[in-house]
Design a protein around this motif. Sequence first.
Motif, PDB file in Angstrom:
ATOM      1  N   ALA A  45       0.833  -1.205   0.000  1.00 17.94           N
ATOM      2  CA  ALA A  45       0.000   0.000   0.000  1.00 17.94           C
ATOM      3  C   ALA A  45       0.863   1.248   0.000  1.00 17.94           C
ATOM      4  O   ALA A  45       0.545   2.251  -0.649  1.00 17.94           O
ATOM      5  CB  ALA A  45      -0.927   0.001   1.216  1.00 17.94           C
ATOM      6  N   LYS A  48     -16.881   2.276   1.964  1.00 20.03           N
ATOM      7  CA  LYS A  48     -17.169   2.182   0.529  1.00 20.03           C
ATOM      8  C   LYS A  48     -16.216   3.051  -0.291  1.00 20.03           C
ATOM      9  O   LYS A  48     -16.456   3.305  -1.475  1.00 20.03           O
ATOM     10  CB  LYS A  48     -18.610   2.612   0.265  1.00 20.03           C
ATOM     11  N   SER A  49     -15.148   3.528   0.330  1.00 18.00           N
ATOM     12  CA  SER A  49     -14.186   4.394  -0.359  1.00 18.00           C
ATOM     13  C   SER A  49     -13.435   3.602  -1.434  1.00 18.00           C
ATOM     14  O   SER A  49     -13.386   2.371  -1.408  1.00 18.00           O
ATOM     15  CB  SER A  49     -13.194   4.981   0.632  1.00 18.00           C
ATOM     16  N   SER A  50     -12.826   4.338  -2.379  1.00 16.87           N
ATOM     17  CA  SER A  50     -12.110   3.691  -3.474  1.00 16.87           C
ATOM     18  C   SER A  50     -10.861   2.974  -2.976  1.00 16.87           C
ATOM     19  O   SER A  50     -10.326   3.298  -1.904  1.00 16.87           O
ATOM     20  CB  SER A  50     -11.701   4.738  -4.517  1.00 16.87           C
ATOM     21  N   LYS A  51     -10.402   2.010  -3.775  1.00 16.93           N
ATOM     22  CA  LYS A  51      -9.195   1.269  -3.403  1.00 16.93           C
ATOM     23  C   LYS A  51      -7.978   2.186  -3.348  1.00 16.93           C
ATOM     24  O   LYS A  51      -7.065   1.986  -2.546  1.00 16.93           O
ATOM     25  CB  LYS A  51      -8.955   0.123  -4.396  1.00 16.93           C
ATOM     26  N   GLU A  52      -7.965   3.206  -4.194  1.00 20.46           N
ATOM     27  CA  GLU A  52      -6.849   4.151  -4.195  1.00 20.46           C
ATOM     28  C   GLU A  52      -6.769   4.903  -2.866  1.00 20.46           C
ATOM     29  O   GLU A  52      -5.703   5.010  -2.268  1.00 20.46           O
ATOM     30  CB  GLU A  52      -6.996   5.155  -5.340  1.00 20.46           C
ATOM     31  N   GLN A  79      -8.057   3.995  -0.002  1.00 17.63           N
ATOM     32  CA  GLN A  79      -7.718   3.039   1.056  1.00 17.63           C
ATOM     33  C   GLN A  79      -6.220   2.747   1.063  1.00 17.63           C
ATOM     34  O   GLN A  79      -5.599   2.662   2.135  1.00 17.63           O
ATOM     35  CB  GLN A  79      -8.519   1.752   0.879  1.00 17.63           C
ATOM     36  N   ALA A  80      -5.631   2.585  -0.131  1.00 17.38           N
ATOM     37  CA  ALA A  80      -4.193   2.319  -0.223  1.00 17.38           C
ATOM     38  C   ALA A  80      -3.382   3.505   0.297  1.00 17.38           C
ATOM     39  O   ALA A  80      -2.374   3.333   0.995  1.00 17.38           O
ATOM     40  CB  ALA A  80      -3.809   2.004  -1.667  1.00 17.38           C
TER      41      ALA A  80
END
Length: 406
Positions: A79, A139-143, A145-146
């Motif tokens: 990440a 529900k946030s984007s993977k970006e 979260q990373a």
Amino acid sequence: MDINTFLFSLILLIFLGRALGLLFVKYKFQSLIGEVMGGIILSPLALGLIVPSDILRLFAQFGIIMIMLLSGLLTDFKAFSEHKYKSTLIGVLGVSVSMTLISSILLMLGISLEASLFIGVILSNTAVEVCANILMKSKSSKEIQAIIMGASFVDDIVAVFLIGVVGSITLGNNITILSLLILSIGVALFILIFLWIVPYFLEKYSVIDKLIGSGPKREKVLLTFTILFALLLGLVAQYVGLQAVIGAYIGGLIIGKWGTKVGPMLRRRVAYEDLVDDLEPFSHALFTPIFFGYVGLTLGEVLSKFGMTFEMGILVFLLTLGALAGKFIGCGLGARLSHLDKKQSGFIGIAMGGRGALELVLLSIGYEKGIINGPLFASVVLVTLLTVIITPILLSLYEKRIMASP
């Protein structure tokens, strides 16, 4: 304390801490809240069935080392590497603003410089485990979260360095420009050597790969090596002015970094997952209820001695506000400077607000060493628990009302 009393104390701490921890997990909160509450209930403040003792403290301290080893193993290097520049800026500003704000609040309330710096550094650290838990339900984007997980990683490294420097200063060492410089260099070299140089040589000579073994009944050589490695780094950390728990955490980071790299036929990844599977159940079933239960015992003993005064209530309120605001401002500013929009920046600032295991570990050490007194210890433990409870609630409200709005 005789063996019968010791075993009875362990039974009560594990049973009640685990039961309450699972209850809190059921309602989407961190289990450590229930485990601390279990210790409070058993302490002199409530039932008075267990009193903190040296043997329980030592057993809890070994549990801390295992907890921090596992925490290091589970820290996500991937990440960080995906968004390292954004994560670095967010993490550094989050620590800097939080430490400045919290230390300033304490100084204005008349707390000593040493205690203010110590608490300021501790509460400047974001709990990786709290971030990971609340993002699982987000529900946030993977970006995003990373970026948050990467920023939590940077946050940990910066906080570890500051804790090493400030912790050594507050333990009574003579403070001069030269001693501060030597101490800073020593801590920086420790982190540099064990986070970058040692992993390089372990990788170059395939040291850890040779410990994997083969076959369904392979010996747990990697598990033995990992535990010994963490204990060794804990010992080395003590000698350079850090705490053993920091060494164990970095030991976990090294093995975790090794496990995230692709190896031939996925043997490395499988071995890493087996290692986590071996350590994680013991952590949840044994180490965490004992350690956090012991924190609860200590907190209960302190509150039974000093009570919960009006002044402590004000301190808890102001520090909780400062802890959450410091991350919201610092991390949010870092996100804006990284060209994320206002909604995303606010989301990151809130998500980074939770504190957790490392803070409670270091607070316990600070209390035992006399850096902070009983009322301060009790107040900051309560602040830590409040941030764990409040952060997911604020983030959920923010997602529903701000992120979902056009």
